[in-house]
Write an enzyme that holds these catalytic residues in place. Structure first.
Site, PDB file in Angstrom:
ATOM      1  N   CYS A 182      32.643 -89.863  79.702  1.00  0.00           N
ATOM      2  CA  CYS A 182      34.432 -91.023  79.643  1.00  0.00           C
ATOM      3  C   CYS A 182      34.717 -90.034  80.373  1.00  0.00           C
ATOM      4  O   CYS A 182      36.679 -89.308  80.885  1.00  0.00           O
ATOM      5  CB  CYS A 182      34.577 -91.957  79.377  1.00  0.00           C
ATOM      6  SG  CYS A 182      34.546 -91.994  77.798  1.00  0.00           S
ATOM      7  N   CYS A 321      32.496 -78.681  73.451  1.00  0.00           N
ATOM      8  CA  CYS A 321      33.082 -79.636  74.803  1.00  0.00           C
ATOM      9  C   CYS A 321      34.067 -80.864  74.720  1.00  0.00           C
ATOM     10  O   CYS A 321      35.102 -80.843  73.822  1.00  0.00           O
ATOM     11  CB  CYS A 321      31.881 -80.794  75.382  1.00  0.00           C
ATOM     12  SG  CYS A 321      31.949 -82.616  74.339  1.00  0.00           S
TER      13      CYS A 321
END
Length: 358
Positions: A182, A321
């Site tokens: 997501c 990330c």
């Protein structure tokens, strides 16, 4: 039991005091207090489930607030498990809570799940879903699984009364490159609320014995078109023969070999020690949401295998990330490609960097 409290549901002919007592006598484990887990917890607690277990070790980040509606701006940086317990106790003081300040791993899954009648899978990653499935098959426990992405969600009840398991629908775990997330693909804030509430409904039906449980049925929801579709699937008997957990479930949060917090990394940067930071977000994410204080090389996760020669094998490599999930996958991928690399996953990722700045 205070039946007056639950009068609006015990008055229902199909439910009644008997079903309410079954809720009171039941124990439900919710894995993950995030977008799916929060609505499930709120309604199961409000409706009178006797014992609620919660597995969670994350902290509240600014990006959670768009969909995890129990948390507020004042909770940023706090452990989710603490915030959830405080709010749920205020909501219903008669509930027996069993908090587990940990992530679910192959080392603790059987011990934790064995204490409950049914499990709600509110996780956001495939390794945990397969771990929950296998543990529930071994322990003969049903679990309600939900998943969301973009404007869509899906829901099913697995391992219920000898019914199909998660592996009957999805036999094999996808590879790291195939796994959507997501952070990259996004999710509309209200979608987890819809699916999480449906998960709570399936728990109530399974525990109380009312209605038709989504056993052997996958419910697909499309929020853009406000449509529902149900797909039937069958039991594959070989999937009920699991006797022990796998040695590894890939990127389990607590099984990363080398973790480093954002705070620890910032100290290294302040000491001006040479570091090699690889940002595995997509090029679009890297360009649109940069971290000016972090000098990083952008190698998207799906390009990492083909660009491994760009890494300096003589110095530590820090993987970054958005939240720490894809960088975790990157660590494991690089470990397989070159076991001699010194690899670190930056826990919390960009989200944690931003939280510390606020």
């Amino acid at each position: 039991m205070d039946f007056n409290r639950y009068q609006r549901q015990t008055v229902l002919r199909e439910f009644g005091p008997e079903a309410q007592q079954k809720l009171k006598d039941s124990s439900v484990l919710v894995v993950g207090a995030g977008g799916l887990g929060i609505p499930a917890l709120l309604y199961l607690n409000a409706m009178g489930v006797g014992t609620l277990g919660i597995v969670e070790q994350d902290i509240v980040e600014i990006t959670n607030l768009q969909r995890q509606v129990l948390y507020t701006e004042g909770d940023l940086g706090k452990p989710k498990i603490e915030v959830v317990l405080e709010r749920l106790k205020r909501q219903n003081s008669s509930t027996n809570f069993k908090p587990f300040d940990t992530f679910l791993t192959r080392h603790n899954a059987l011990e934790i799940i064995a204490q409950f009648d049914i499990v709600v899978d509110g996780s956001d990653n495939f390794p945990t879903r397969y771990l929950i499935n296998d543990a529930c098959v071994i322990l003969k426990k049903p679990f309600v699984s939900g998943a969301i992405q973009g404007f869509e969600g899906q829901l099913s009840v697995f391992n219920y009364q000898g019914g199909p398991t998660y592996r009957c629908l999805f036999p094999n775990m996808p590879s790291a490159e195939e796994i959507p997330n997501c952070n990259e693909n996004g999710v509309l804030g209200v979608i987890p609320g819809i699916i999480g509430n449906l998960q709570a409904l399936e728990v109530v039906k399974a525990v109380s014995g009312i209605g038709d449980v989504l056993n052997g049925k996958l419910l697909l929801f499309n929020g853009l078109h406000q449509s529902y579709q149900t797909i039937n699937f069958n039991l594959q008997p070989q999937n009920t023969a699991i006797k022990k957990l796998l040695k590894s479930y890939g990127s389990e949060a607590c099984e990363i070999h080398q973790n480093i917090s954002v705070e620890e990394l910032e100290k290294i940067l302040k000491d001006q020690k040479p570091v090699q930071i690889i940002d595995v977000r997509t090029k679009k994410e890297f360009e649109n949401f940069p971290l000016p204080q972090v000098k990083a090389l952008n190698i998207p996760l799906n390009e990492l295998k083909g660009r491994i020669k760009e890494l300096n094998s003589q110095s530590p490599i820090y993987l970054l990330c958005q939240s720490g999930t894809r960088s975790d996958m990157a660590v494991r991928m690089l470990e397989e490609l070159n076991p001699n690399l010194e690899l670190y996953n930056i826990v919390g990722g960009v989200d944690r960097f931003l939280a510390l700045q606020n």
